[in-house]
Design a protein around this motif. Structure first.
Motif, PDB file in Angstrom:
ATOM      1  N   GLU A 110       9.036  -3.135   7.618  1.00 59.09           N
ATOM      2  CA  GLU A 110       8.800  -1.691   7.505  1.00 59.09           C
ATOM      3  C   GLU A 110       9.636  -1.111   6.371  1.00 59.09           C
ATOM      4  O   GLU A 110      10.684  -1.640   6.015  1.00 59.09           O
ATOM      5  CB  GLU A 110       9.187  -0.975   8.813  1.00 59.09           C
ATOM      6  CG  GLU A 110       8.321  -1.338   9.994  1.00 59.09           C
ATOM      7  CD  GLU A 110       8.739  -0.595  11.253  1.00 59.09           C
ATOM      8  OE1 GLU A 110       9.811   0.056  11.226  1.00 59.09           O
ATOM      9  OE2 GLU A 110       8.001  -0.654  12.251  1.00 59.09           O
ATOM     10  N   LYS A 167       0.822  -1.198   0.000  1.00 59.12           N
ATOM     11  CA  LYS A 167       0.000   0.000   0.000  1.00 59.12           C
ATOM     12  C   LYS A 167       0.869   1.266   0.000  1.00 59.12           C
ATOM     13  O   LYS A 167       2.057   1.231   0.299  1.00 59.12           O
ATOM     14  CB  LYS A 167      -0.925  -0.001   1.220  1.00 59.12           C
ATOM     15  CG  LYS A 167      -1.952  -1.140   1.212  1.00 59.12           C
ATOM     16  CD  LYS A 167      -2.900  -1.031   2.386  1.00 59.12           C
ATOM     17  CE  LYS A 167      -3.805   0.185   2.268  1.00 59.12           C
ATOM     18  NZ  LYS A 167      -4.845   0.219   3.318  1.00 59.12           N
ATOM     19  N   GLU A 196       1.902  -0.309   4.324  1.00 59.48           N
ATOM     20  CA  GLU A 196       1.298  -1.559   4.807  1.00 59.48           C
ATOM     21  C   GLU A 196       1.342  -2.603   3.710  1.00 59.48           C
ATOM     22  O   GLU A 196       1.173  -2.307   2.528  1.00 59.48           O
ATOM     23  CB  GLU A 196      -0.141  -1.307   5.224  1.00 59.48           C
ATOM     24  CG  GLU A 196      -0.835  -2.551   5.764  1.00 59.48           C
ATOM     25  CD  GLU A 196      -2.307  -2.303   6.055  1.00 59.48           C
ATOM     26  OE1 GLU A 196      -2.996  -3.282   6.429  1.00 59.48           O
ATOM     27  OE2 GLU A 196      -2.779  -1.161   5.906  1.00 59.48           O
ATOM     28  N   THR A 235       4.164  -8.722   9.017  1.00 52.83           N
ATOM     29  CA  THR A 235       3.690  -7.551   9.767  1.00 52.83           C
ATOM     30  C   THR A 235       4.850  -6.737  10.357  1.00 52.83           C
ATOM     31  O   THR A 235       4.701  -5.538  10.601  1.00 52.83           O
ATOM     32  CB  THR A 235       2.737  -7.995  10.890  1.00 52.83           C
ATOM     33  OG1 THR A 235       3.406  -8.976  11.709  1.00 52.83           O
ATOM     34  CG2 THR A 235       1.461  -8.607  10.312  1.00 52.83           C
TER      35      THR A 235
END
Length: 631
Positions: free
Chosen positions: A395, A373, A377, A392
Motif C-alpha cells: 500500500e 496506477k 493499485e 497485493t
C-alpha cells in the motif's frame, strides 16, 4: 544632615580653637545610607593665617566606659582648604564595640610646604610661662635670702662689735646648722626611697599592660579578620543584586570561598549566559540563542526559549528551502527540506522534489512487468516463480521497479519493500530509510538517500563512497550513478568468477552534461542535455550504435538492447531484437519507457500501456491496462 544620612554620634575633639592655630572645632560620625558606608564630617578651625595644603587625621574609638580602644585609623585629605570648611572623611573603619570617637589632627602642611606643630605649641607655651614664674620666684627668694643673711651678718657683726650679751654662743649656732643638715639628709633619703617605689610601680604596670596589649591586638586581628571579609562580601552581594554580574564574579572570586561565594559565582555566570542567549534571540541570531538556551535547560524559562529559538530556525530554513525550489534549484531544495524533515511537511516536499529530480518510475520491465496506477493499485504481468508478483498487500507505493525475479517498491515515508528472489540478499531492504529513489537490477537493489548517498543490497558494488547522486542504474556486471553536476561514476559488481565482462562499460569518467544513465549486460548509455546519446562497452549486437540519435528525452537499456523516447512521443531502439523487443517504431504518444531482459514496455499519455518482445510467460499482456500514473 541629609535624608540619606544617619547620625551615629558626635566626635570628641582634642584641644580647642582657642588653644591651637589649627584644630578640630566640631564634627560628627554618620552612616551614608546611599552607599552603606561610615563617614565623618569634621569642622576645622584655621587661625594660623596660612592656607592649608594637606591634613592628616587620627580617629580613636572610645568604648562605652570612655576608654580609648587599641585601634585607630589615620586618614589623609589634600586641599587647599578654605577657612572653617567642613571636611568629609569616607570609609571609616568602625569597631563593633565603639561608643564614640575621639578626633585628632596629627599633621598639617601649609601651601608653602611648612608643617604646623599642632600639639606641641600650646604645651611649650605653658611650660615656658611656668618656668618663667618659677625662675622669678626663685630669683626673688634668693635675693631675699641673701639680703637676710647680709642683714643677719651685719647684725651679728654689730653684736660682736658692741659686745651684746644677748648674742647666741657659737656652739648653739653649730647645733642649729647640724639640725638643718639632718633635715636635708632626711629629704634626700626620702627621695632615694621614692625612686625604687616608682620603679616597682612601673614594672607592675608593664606586667599588666603587655597582656592587655596582646589581648587587644588579638581582638583587633579577630575584628579585622571577621569584619573586612564580611564587608567585601556585602559589597559583592550588592553588585550581584543590581545586575552587575561581571564585577560581582570578580569580587566573589577574590574571597576564596567565603560563605556562599561559589554559589553566587555560578548563578552570576548562569545569568550572564542567559542574558547573552536572550540578546542573541532579540538580534535574530537564533542558532546562538538555541545553543545557549539549550545549555541552560532547567534554569528559568530556558527550555521554553530554546524551543522558541528552534522553531524560528526551522521556519527560516523552511522558507529558504521553498525559495530554492521556486528558483529551480531542485537538489538544493531537496537537501534543505531533508535536513528539517521533522518540521511541518518538509519530508513530503523533499520526497516530491526528488521525484521531480529522478522522474518517478510508475512502469518497469525486468524479468516481468509492473505498473503503478493513480489509485495506488499495482498491475503485474509475467512469471511469478519467485513471488515477484505477490504485491497485493503493498500500500501507499510511490515508486516501483522490476528486477530479475524480484520487485521493489518505494513508500513516501522513505522506506522500501521487496518481494521475490532473494538469493543474494537483494530483497533485504526492510531497514532502509530516507530513501528517495530505488532501482531493481539483475542481482541487486540500489537506493538513493535524501542526502545524495547510495545504499545497495544483493551483489555488492563499491558504491558506498558515492555522493551527490541524482539517479542510479544497475545490470549484471556493473552499477552506474549520475551526479547532480552531470558527470557519471561506475562500479563493478564483485564476486562473479569466470565471467568475461569487462568490455569498457566503466569508461564514463569523461562524460559531461549527462541527464540520464542506463545499463545493459555489458554496456552503458547516457543521455546528454542536447538530446543526443553516448554509449560505451559491448557492441556485439549494435546496442551502442546510437550516435545519430537526436531529440531524445528519455533512455532505457537492459539485456542487449536500448530504446530512446523522442520529444514527439515516438520511440527508437538499437541492439538485440531476437524476440522483437526493438519493434517500437510504430509507437506514438508515449510518455515513459522501460526495458526488460527481453521485452520493452511504453506508457501512453492516456494511462494505457503497450509492450513488445518476449511474451512466453505473459509479461507483455498489458492490453487492458489503464489508469496508470503518468508521473
Amino acid at each position: 544632615m541629609t535624608e540619606n544620612q544617619t547620625r551615629l554620634f558626635t566626635l570628641n575633639e582634642t584641644g580647642s580653637a582657642e588653644d591651637y592655630p589649627v584644630s578640630i572645632s566640631g564634627g560628627y560620625l554618620y552612616k551614608d545610607d546611599a552607599s552603606n558606608s561610615i563617614k565623618a564630617c569634621l569642622q576645622i578651625s584655621n587661625k594660623s593665617g596660612k592656607e592649608l595644603k594637606s591634613l592628616r587625621f587620627r580617629l580613636h574609638p572610645i568604648d562605652k566606659d570612655g576608654k580609648l580602644l587599641a585601634f585607630d585609623e589615620e586618614l589623609d585629605r589634600n586641599g587647599p582648604f578654605k577657612a572653617d570648611e567642613p571636611i568629609e572623611l569616607e570609609d571609616i573603619m568602625l569597631p563593633f564595640i565603639t561608643a564614640s570617637f575621639k578626633a585628632e589632627l596629627v599633621k598639617a602642611e601649609t601651601a608653602d610646604g611648612s608643617k604646623l606643630d599642632l600639639q606641641g605649641m600650646p604645651a611649650v607655651k605653658e611650660q615656658s610661662e611656668q618656668k618663667s614664674e618659677d625662675n622669678t620666684e626663685s630669683s626673688s627668694g634668693e635675693k631675699t635670702s641673701k639680703e637676710s643673711v647680709q642683714e643677719q651678718n651685719s647684725d651679728n657683726a654689730k653684736e660682736v662689735r658692741t659686745g651684746n650679751d644677748d648674742a647666741k654662743p657659737a656652739s648653739a649656732e653649730k647645733e642649729e646648722v647640724s639640725s638643718d643638715e639632718v633635715t636635708v639628709n632626711k629629704v634626700q633619703q626620702a627621695k632615694q626611697e621614692v625612686k625604687p617605689s616608682q620603679r616597682t610601680v612601673f614594672k607592675k604596670l608593664i606586667v599588666v599592660l603587655i597582656p592587655a596589649i596582646l589581648i587587644l591586638s588579638g581582638l583587633a586581628i579577630i575584628f579585622i579578620g571577621a569584619y573586612l571579609p564580611e564587608r567585601r562580601y556585602l559589597k559583592a552581594v550588592d553588585l550581584f543584586n543590581t545586575g552587575e554580574f561581571i564585577p560581582a564574579i570578580n569580587a566573589f572570586e577574590k574571597m576564596n570561598g567565603y560563605k556562599d561565594s561559589a554559589t553566587y559565582i555560578n548563578t552570576a555566570e548562569t545569568m550572564l549566559s542567559y542574558q547573552a542567549a536572550a540578546s542573541a534571540f532579540e538580534a535574530g541570531d537564533y542558532e546562538t540563542a538555541y545553543t545557549e538556551f539549550n545549555k541552560l535547560k532547567g534554569f528559568g524559562d530556558s527550555t521554553e526559549r530554546a524551543s522558541a529559538s528552534l522553531e524560528q530556525i526551522r521556519a527560516i530554513a523552511y522558507a529558504e528551502a521553498d525559495s530554492l525550489l521556486r528558483k529551480g534549484r531542485l537538489l538544493d531544495a531537496a537537501g534543505a527540506f531533508y535536513r528539517m524533515k521533522d518540521y511541518s511537511d518538509s519530508w513530503n516536499r523533499c520526497f516530491d522534489v526528488w521525484g521531480r529530480i529522478t522522474d518517478r518510475n510508475t512502469i518497469s520491465a525486468g524479468g516481468h512487468t509492473v505498473c503503478l496506477k493513480k489509485d495506488g493499485e499495482i498491475l503485474t504481468a509475467g512469471s511469478n516463480d519467485d513471488g515477484e508478483l505477490d504485491l497485493t498487500a503493498w500500500e501507499n507505493i510511490s515508486d516501483i521497479s522490476a528486477g530479475n525475479g524480484f520487485t521493489v517498491g518505494l513508500k513516501p515515508d522513505g522506506t522500501v519493500v521487496a518481494a521475490g528472489n532473494n538469493d543474494y540478499g537483494q530483497c533485504d531492504v526492510e531497514e532502509w530509510e530516507d530513501i528517495v529513489s530505488v532501482y531493481a537490477g539483475y542481482w541487486s537493489t540500489v537506493g538513493i538517500k535524501a542526502d545524495g548517498t547510495v545504499v545497495l543490497a544483493g551483489r555488492d558494488s563499491d558504491v558506498g563512497w558515492w555522493k551527490n547522486i541524482k539517479s542510479v542504474n544497475s545490470s549484471i556486471f556493473h552499477t552506474v550513478g549520475l551526479l547532480t553536476d552531470g558527470t557519471v561514476v561506475a562500479a563493478e559488481t564483485k564476486d562473479i568468477s569466470g565471467a568475461t565482462h569487462n568490455y569498457g562499460q566503466f569508461d564514463v569518467s569523461g562524460w559531461k552534461d549527462i541527464t540520464a544513465v542506463s545499463t545493459g549486460v555489458s554496456f552503458t548509455v547516457g543521455l546528454k542535455k542536447d538530446g543526443t546519446v553516448v554509449a560505451v562497452g559491448d557492441n556485439t549486437y549494435g546496442q551502442c550504435d546510437i550516435e545519430e540519435w537526436e531529440d531524445i528525452v528519455a533512455i532505457s537499456a537492459n539485456g542487449w538492447h536500448v530504446v530512446g523516447l523522442k520529444s514527439d512521443g515516438t520511440v527508437v531502439a538499437a541492439g538485440w531484437n531476437e524476440n522483437g523487443e526493438c519493434d517500437v517504431e510504430e509507437w506514438e504518444d508515449i510518455v515513459a519507457i522501460s526495458t526488460g531482459t527481453s521485452h520493452t514496455i511504453g506508457l501512453k499519455a492516456d494511462g494505457t500501456v503497450v509492450a513488445a518482445g518476449n511474451n512466453k510467460d505473459g509479461r507483455c499482456e498489458v492490453e487492458g491496462w489503464s489508469g496508470v500514473r503518468t508521473r
